[in-house]
Design a protein around this motif. Sequence first.
Motif, PDB file in Angstrom:
ATOM      1  N   GLY A  13      -2.022  15.144  -6.479  1.00 23.19           N
ATOM      2  CA  GLY A  13      -0.834  15.187  -7.387  1.00 23.19           C
ATOM      3  C   GLY A  13      -1.316  15.434  -8.730  1.00 23.19           C
ATOM      4  O   GLY A  13       0.183  15.866  -9.130  1.00 23.19           O
ATOM      5  N   PHE A  14      -2.303  15.903  -8.917  1.00 21.62           N
ATOM      6  CA  PHE A  14      -2.417  15.969 -10.646  1.00 21.62           C
ATOM      7  C   PHE A  14      -2.258  14.916 -11.968  1.00 21.62           C
ATOM      8  O   PHE A  14      -1.242  15.609 -12.373  1.00 21.62           O
ATOM      9  N   MET A  15      -2.049  13.951 -11.774  1.00 23.32           N
ATOM     10  CA  MET A  15      -1.248  12.919 -12.331  1.00 23.32           C
ATOM     11  C   MET A  15      -1.890  12.675 -13.272  1.00 23.32           C
ATOM     12  O   MET A  15      -3.649  12.563 -13.428  1.00 23.32           O
ATOM     13  N   LYS A  16      -1.714  12.029 -14.486  1.00 22.10           N
ATOM     14  CA  LYS A  16      -2.407  11.633 -15.227  1.00 22.10           C
ATOM     15  C   LYS A  16      -2.277  10.433 -16.243  1.00 22.10           C
ATOM     16  O   LYS A  16      -3.295   9.268 -16.503  1.00 22.10           O
ATOM     17  N   ASP A  17      -1.536   9.797 -16.393  1.00 18.07           N
ATOM     18  CA  ASP A  17      -1.323   8.213 -16.554  1.00 18.07           C
ATOM     19  C   ASP A  17      -1.666   7.525 -15.387  1.00 18.07           C
ATOM     20  O   ASP A  17      -1.882   6.124 -16.023  1.00 18.07           O
TER      21      ASP A  17
ATOM     22  N   GLU B 294       1.013  -0.886  -0.352  1.00 18.72           N
ATOM     23  CA  GLU B 294       0.094   0.344  -0.612  1.00 18.72           C
ATOM     24  C   GLU B 294       1.026   1.205  -0.001  1.00 18.72           C
ATOM     25  O   GLU B 294       0.747   2.020  -0.856  1.00 18.72           O
ATOM     26  N   GLU B 295       2.267   1.386   0.681  1.00 24.78           N
ATOM     27  CA  GLU B 295       2.615   2.709   1.039  1.00 24.78           C
ATOM     28  C   GLU B 295       4.006   3.058  -0.279  1.00 24.78           C
ATOM     29  O   GLU B 295       3.657   3.922  -0.976  1.00 24.78           O
ATOM     30  N   ALA B 296       3.766   1.580  -0.648  1.00 26.89           N
ATOM     31  CA  ALA B 296       4.400   1.846  -2.338  1.00 26.89           C
ATOM     32  C   ALA B 296       4.075   2.037  -3.520  1.00 26.89           C
ATOM     33  O   ALA B 296       4.160   2.906  -4.694  1.00 26.89           O
ATOM     34  N   LEU B 297       2.565   1.482  -3.712  1.00 29.99           N
ATOM     35  CA  LEU B 297       1.569   1.950  -4.449  1.00 29.99           C
ATOM     36  C   LEU B 297       1.824   3.469  -4.563  1.00 29.99           C
ATOM     37  O   LEU B 297       1.228   4.142  -5.177  1.00 29.99           O
ATOM     38  N   ALA B 298       1.137   3.636  -3.160  1.00 28.24           N
ATOM     39  CA  ALA B 298       0.938   5.768  -3.028  1.00 28.24           C
ATOM     40  C   ALA B 298       2.046   6.220  -3.400  1.00 28.24           C
ATOM     41  O   ALA B 298       1.758   7.010  -4.153  1.00 28.24           O
ATOM     42  N   GLN B 299       3.450   5.452  -2.709  1.00 29.01           N
ATOM     43  CA  GLN B 299       4.335   6.235  -3.443  1.00 29.01           C
ATOM     44  C   GLN B 299       4.603   6.682  -4.979  1.00 29.01           C
ATOM     45  O   GLN B 299       4.309   7.841  -5.986  1.00 29.01           O
ATOM     46  N   LEU B 300       4.426   5.409  -5.815  1.00 30.86           N
ATOM     47  CA  LEU B 300       4.211   5.378  -7.299  1.00 30.86           C
ATOM     48  C   LEU B 300       3.655   6.559  -7.868  1.00 30.86           C
ATOM     49  O   LEU B 300       3.258   6.814  -9.118  1.00 30.86           O
ATOM     50  N   ALA B 301       2.008   5.923  -7.402  1.00 32.84           N
ATOM     51  CA  ALA B 301       1.327   7.119  -7.842  1.00 32.84           C
ATOM     52  C   ALA B 301       0.812   7.881  -7.915  1.00 32.84           C
ATOM     53  O   ALA B 301       0.402   9.106  -8.403  1.00 32.84           O
TER      54      ALA B 301
ATOM     55  N   LYS C 234      -8.624   4.854  -4.152  1.00 27.70           N
ATOM     56  CA  LYS C 234      -8.434   5.570  -3.006  1.00 27.70           C
ATOM     57  C   LYS C 234      -6.896   5.975  -3.958  1.00 27.70           C
ATOM     58  O   LYS C 234      -6.859   7.550  -3.822  1.00 27.70           O
ATOM     59  N   CYS C 235      -6.481   5.291  -4.310  1.00 27.48           N
ATOM     60  CA  CYS C 235      -4.188   6.135  -4.691  1.00 27.48           C
ATOM     61  C   CYS C 235      -4.967   6.312  -6.097  1.00 27.48           C
ATOM     62  O   CYS C 235      -4.509   7.732  -6.458  1.00 27.48           O
ATOM     63  N   ALA C 236      -6.073   6.189  -6.866  1.00 28.04           N
ATOM     64  CA  ALA C 236      -6.555   6.603  -8.397  1.00 28.04           C
ATOM     65  C   ALA C 236      -7.091   8.335  -8.445  1.00 28.04           C
ATOM     66  O   ALA C 236      -6.641   9.200  -8.863  1.00 28.04           O
ATOM     67  N   LEU C 237      -8.162   8.610  -7.070  1.00 24.73           N
ATOM     68  CA  LEU C 237      -8.325   9.682  -7.093  1.00 24.73           C
ATOM     69  C   LEU C 237      -7.029  10.444  -6.368  1.00 24.73           C
ATOM     70  O   LEU C 237      -7.215  11.804  -6.881  1.00 24.73           O
ATOM     71  N   TRP C 238      -6.651  10.029  -5.543  1.00 25.93           N
ATOM     72  CA  TRP C 238      -5.538  10.766  -4.850  1.00 25.93           C
ATOM     73  C   TRP C 238      -4.236  11.645  -6.132  1.00 25.93           C
ATOM     74  O   TRP C 238      -4.304  12.501  -5.965  1.00 25.93           O
ATOM     75  N   ALA C 239      -4.280  10.259  -6.955  1.00 27.68           N
ATOM     76  CA  ALA C 239      -3.052  11.122  -7.726  1.00 27.68           C
ATOM     77  C   ALA C 239      -3.532  11.729  -9.111  1.00 27.68           C
ATOM     78  O   ALA C 239      -3.021  12.739  -9.179  1.00 27.68           O
TER      79      ALA C 239
ATOM     80  N   ALA D  78      -4.456   6.954 -15.078  1.00 29.33           N
ATOM     81  CA  ALA D  78      -5.740   6.068 -15.531  1.00 29.33           C
ATOM     82  C   ALA D  78      -5.252   4.811 -15.439  1.00 29.33           C
ATOM     83  O   ALA D  78      -5.793   3.289 -15.949  1.00 29.33           O
ATOM     84  N   LEU D  79      -4.085   4.356 -15.038  1.00 22.86           N
ATOM     85  CA  LEU D  79      -3.458   3.026 -15.140  1.00 22.86           C
ATOM     86  C   LEU D  79      -4.420   2.999 -14.358  1.00 22.86           C
ATOM     87  O   LEU D  79      -4.731   1.384 -14.604  1.00 22.86           O
ATOM     88  N   LEU D  80      -4.390   2.737 -13.265  1.00 23.07           N
ATOM     89  CA  LEU D  80      -5.345   2.019 -12.015  1.00 23.07           C
ATOM     90  C   LEU D  80      -6.690   1.916 -12.143  1.00 23.07           C
ATOM     91  O   LEU D  80      -7.070   0.776 -11.734  1.00 23.07           O
TER      92      LEU D  80
END
Length: 284
Positions: free
Chosen positions: A84-88, A34-41, A75-80, A91-93
């Motif tokens: 985090g204003f991420m795009k890819d 969970e921690e590692a995925l949150a960091q990458l997301a 939750k990670c997808a929505l946070w990112a 979308a991947l999650l």
Amino acid sequence: MANKALFSTSVGKQVPFTDTVNHESAPAYSKSPEEALAQLASTGCLNQTFYVSAQEQLGAVLDLASKCSPSYIAKCALWARERGFMKDMPALLVAHLAFRKDGVEALLAAWRAVDNGKMLRNVVQIIRSGQLGRKSIPHPVRRLIREWLASRTPEAIFRQSVGDKPSLGDIIAMVHPKPDTPERAGLYAYLLGKDVTSIETMPSLVHQYVKFRAPEQVDVPVPDVPWEMLTSLKLTKEGWLHVCKSMRWHALRMNLNTLQRHGLFQDKAVAADVAARLRDAESI
């Protein structure tokens, strides 16, 4: 006597020993999935980095996601996306959840991250690439795409149709949405590349754009469309001024030379406005 270098007394709490190494083979601390995925997301851009290739980062995300619950992935997808204003990465999650048998409810929650046409194209592109094991769009995603289209006005869909591979027209051809009005049917026909010269029921904005881009246009006002739809056309100075005003901060920064090449900064008022927008703290 004991080795003082090895057994010296340090001030403060004892620092725990490292239990793994990072990509540089330097000592590091392991993380839970969970921690590692949150960091990458929040930080991963799915591109080549100094230590990790894009393919390795993709493999790491998918491996970590397989070890996390669907609700946590949502939750990670929505946070990112929203913080985090991420795009890819979001979308991947979302695409990962689309292929999990236990991820239907989480997919519905995570779909909020698909908040514009670019994000929709990202999700479809990732699914169609086959990197997640299949190339066909799952039925829940098809239904969500049709709902995404139905929830937006024809003008909003047209404004978000910038981009290709896949284009919004490609996505419409994949999911077969049923237009509920003649106006929406005309828009879908236009986005699918059909001959629209005889179609009178398209949104007025599309009509304006078609007239503006026609070679024989005479004194046709610049339509209120995203600037990306205009830069490939023959524009007057008024047209380039519209492009300049409609650019957001990052696009404005990236296209300063283009705007200068078309003579916009000869007008001191325009130059001052651009300078003020570039140093606006909130925009940055």
